[in-house]
Design an enzyme around this catalytic site. Structure first.
Site, mmCIF file in Angstrom:
data_model
loop_
_atom_site.group_PDB
_atom_site.id
_atom_site.type_symbol
_atom_site.label_atom_id
_atom_site.label_comp_id
_atom_site.label_asym_id
_atom_site.label_seq_id
_atom_site.Cartn_x
_atom_site.Cartn_y
_atom_site.Cartn_z
ATOM 1 N N ASP A 94 0.556 -1.083 -0.310
ATOM 2 C CA ASP A 94 -0.200 -0.406 -0.003
ATOM 3 C C ASP A 94 0.982 0.757 -0.062
ATOM 4 O O ASP A 94 2.078 1.273 0.051
ATOM 5 C CB ASP A 94 -0.914 -0.035 0.867
ATOM 6 C CG ASP A 94 -1.838 1.235 1.607
ATOM 7 O OD1 ASP A 94 -2.239 1.630 0.855
ATOM 8 O OD2 ASP A 94 -1.315 1.957 3.085
ATOM 9 N N ASP A 139 -1.807 -0.155 5.874
ATOM 10 C CA ASP A 139 -2.061 0.557 6.815
ATOM 11 C C ASP A 139 -3.949 1.048 7.301
ATOM 12 O O ASP A 139 -3.966 1.168 8.287
ATOM 13 C CB ASP A 139 -1.688 1.883 7.217
ATOM 14 C CG ASP A 139 -1.947 2.792 6.923
ATOM 15 O OD1 ASP A 139 -2.552 2.582 5.393
ATOM 16 O OD2 ASP A 139 -2.424 3.881 6.840
HETATM 17 O O1 LIG Z 1 -4.294 3.177 -0.245
HETATM 18 P P1 LIG Z 1 -3.490 4.129 -0.129
HETATM 19 O O2 LIG Z 1 -2.563 4.413 -0.805
HETATM 20 O O3 LIG Z 1 -3.155 3.359 1.205
HETATM 21 O O4 LIG Z 1 -4.598 6.057 -0.229
HETATM 22 C C1 LIG Z 1 -5.790 6.084 0.929
HETATM 23 C C2 LIG Z 1 -5.917 7.163 0.819
HETATM 24 O O5 LIG Z 1 -4.391 7.891 0.679
HETATM 25 C C3 LIG Z 1 -4.756 9.247 1.133
HETATM 26 O O6 LIG Z 1 -5.252 10.014 1.931
HETATM 27 C C4 LIG Z 1 -4.284 9.668 3.759
HETATM 28 O O7 LIG Z 1 -3.081 9.995 3.613
HETATM 29 C C5 LIG Z 1 -3.207 11.690 3.061
HETATM 30 C C6 LIG Z 1 -1.827 12.260 3.139
HETATM 31 O O8 LIG Z 1 -0.649 11.579 4.420
HETATM 32 C C7 LIG Z 1 -3.673 12.021 4.766
HETATM 33 O O9 LIG Z 1 -3.958 13.511 4.619
HETATM 34 C C8 LIG Z 1 -5.327 11.626 3.937
HETATM 35 O O10 LIG Z 1 -5.548 12.183 5.089
HETATM 36 C C9 LIG Z 1 -5.421 9.832 4.952
HETATM 37 O O11 LIG Z 1 -6.210 9.736 4.080
HETATM 38 C C10 LIG Z 1 -4.942 9.693 -0.688
HETATM 39 O O12 LIG Z 1 -4.676 11.331 -0.507
HETATM 40 C C11 LIG Z 1 -6.336 9.282 -0.666
HETATM 41 O O13 LIG Z 1 -6.696 9.745 -2.114
HETATM 42 C C12 LIG Z 1 -5.989 7.616 -0.913
HETATM 43 O O14 LIG Z 1 -7.126 7.095 -1.060
#
Ligand SMILES: O=P(O)(O)OC[C@H]1O[C@H](O[C@H]2O[C@H](CO)[C@@H](O)[C@H](O)[C@H]2O)[C@H](O)[C@@H](O)[C@@H]1O
Length: 358
Positions: A109, A301
């Site tokens: 991920d 995560d």
């Molecule tokens: O599947 P992933 O690669 O873990 O992506 C899931 C989401 O991740 C991001 O959002 C998350 O991380 C951001 C940066 O650290 C944080 O600001 C946010 O609060 C988290 O939810 C990404 O921006 C999303 O589009 C993804 O879906």
């Protein structure tokens, strides 16, 4: 910038690490399945594995995605949880033994796994050291990034051409740009099961962007086949309003659903596809489907990663590793505490394979 400094939560971007506990002895190995302690865990916190919001208050779900961890990360509950989901670093030899004689396939991920959680999603960069660790792993094992992000965006963060990329929670899968010894044609889009939803996703993106303008700190991210409505920087007093706005927009789109992640609401098409299906699809692409000598390792995560952990559990092959500092309900069998430990785990895997090859 964040308005949630009072939360001692795993989602606090500056969460304090629990002290390491070297030399701990576990009561059982291989670790007991996560389900064994599921009931106990559920009694303590709302950490539903499925991100899909089936019913109940959207606000409750949003709060549940940012739990106020009342218990001490180093307390008795944590001890019990870690016994069921031991550190993949502390149990590294056990992981190696389980994988012995099998082909490891690595699934990673991105956010919260390869890069730390930060307030601004555009700045979730990964360190050069982490890139080197991932590059090293990809030299030894077929490796895929499986992310909720738009595939192009996650590629721009990772910048490694030799990897498979599954963006939009697995709904957009592409092979390596640079073909190595794995079975793949260069630069080939392998799977896009939600193409027909592109116009509706774009429409909803535009609507939500307008709606969110009135909520300070809210942000809509276009992940191509899905959307993210971020509320990490929104005052908690506004969460209810944000949830209602999102729900109101979505009410007229019967084939879209809202799921939740780490201080984010995800909008996605209702199709039988998720990160777990992407994992299976990639195993098939690589020629490993149905083979007993394959050992997939999935590290993630978030709730969306639970679909992949569940698939591995049902396959009875490989391992899921949850990245978390706090006990969570999960189908993963191992844990790592943070991206720095993920990097360490990847390095150790490379080193042990190099030693094995001589
Ligand atoms: O599947 P992933 O690669 O873990 O992506 C899931 C989401 O991740 C991001 O959002 C998350 O991380 C951001 C940066 O650290 C944080 O600001 C946010 O609060 C988290 O939810 C990404 O921006 C999303 O589009 C993804 O879906």
């Amino acid at each position: 910038m964040t308005n949630h400094a009072a939360f001692a939560a795993e989602d606090a971007v500056t969460a304090v690490a629990a002290p390491a506990q070297p030399g701990r002895h576990f009561a059982s190995f291989p670790p007991r399945r996560a389900r064994d302690c599921r009931k106990a865990a559920l009694g303590r916190m709302d950490l539903a594995t499925s991100g899909v919001l089936m019913s109940g208050s959207l606000l409750d779900s949003m709060k549940a995605s940012s739990p106020r961890h009342a218990m001490s990360p180093a307390g008795a509950d944590h001890e019990e949880w870690i016994e069921n989901h031991p550190s993949a670093l502390e149990w590294f030899e056990g992981v190696l033994a389980a994988a012995a004689g099998k082909q490891i396939v690595m699934f990673l991920d991105y956010d919260g796994t390869l890069s730390p959680i930060v307030e601004d999603p555009e700045r979730a960069v990964m360190t050069e050291e982490m890139r080197e660790a991932v590059r090293g792993v990809a030299q030894h094992f077929p490796t895929a990034i499986v992310s909720g992000r738009c595939r192009d965006k996650v590629f721009n963060f990772v910048k490694l051409e030799e990897l498979y990329y599954a963006g939009s929670h697995g709904m957009d899968i592409k092979g390596p740009t640079k073909v190595s010894n794995h079975k793949a044609k260069a630069d080939e889009v392998l799977c896009q099961p939600a193409t027909k939803f592109l116009p509706v996703i774009q429409k909803v993106y535009e609507k939500l962007t307008v709606k969110m303008e009135s909520i300070p700190g809210a942000m809509v991210e276009n992940n191509k086949f899905c959307l993210s409505v971020h509320f990490r920087c929104v005052d908690e007093a506004e969460w209810d309003a944000l949830g209602r706005e999102v729900k109101a927009v979505l009410d007229v789109y019967e084939d879209l659903e809202i799921t939740k992640g780490r201080k984010v609401l995800e909008i996605r098409p209702i199709i039988e596809w998720h990160k777990g299906k992407a994992l299976l699809f990639l195993l098939e692409c690589l020629g490993f489907a149905g083979r007993g000598d394959v050992f997939p390792i999935y590290i993630g995560d978030d709730r969306t990663d639970e679909d992949a952990f569940e698939v591995l559990h049902n396959m009875g092959q490989g391992i899921g590793i949850l990245v978390t500092k706090f006990p969570k309900e999960t189908s993963a069998s191992y844990s790592l505490r943070e991206p720095a430990e993920v990097k360490e785990f990847l390095r150790k895997l490379v080193k042990s394979n190099e030693t094995k090859k001589g």
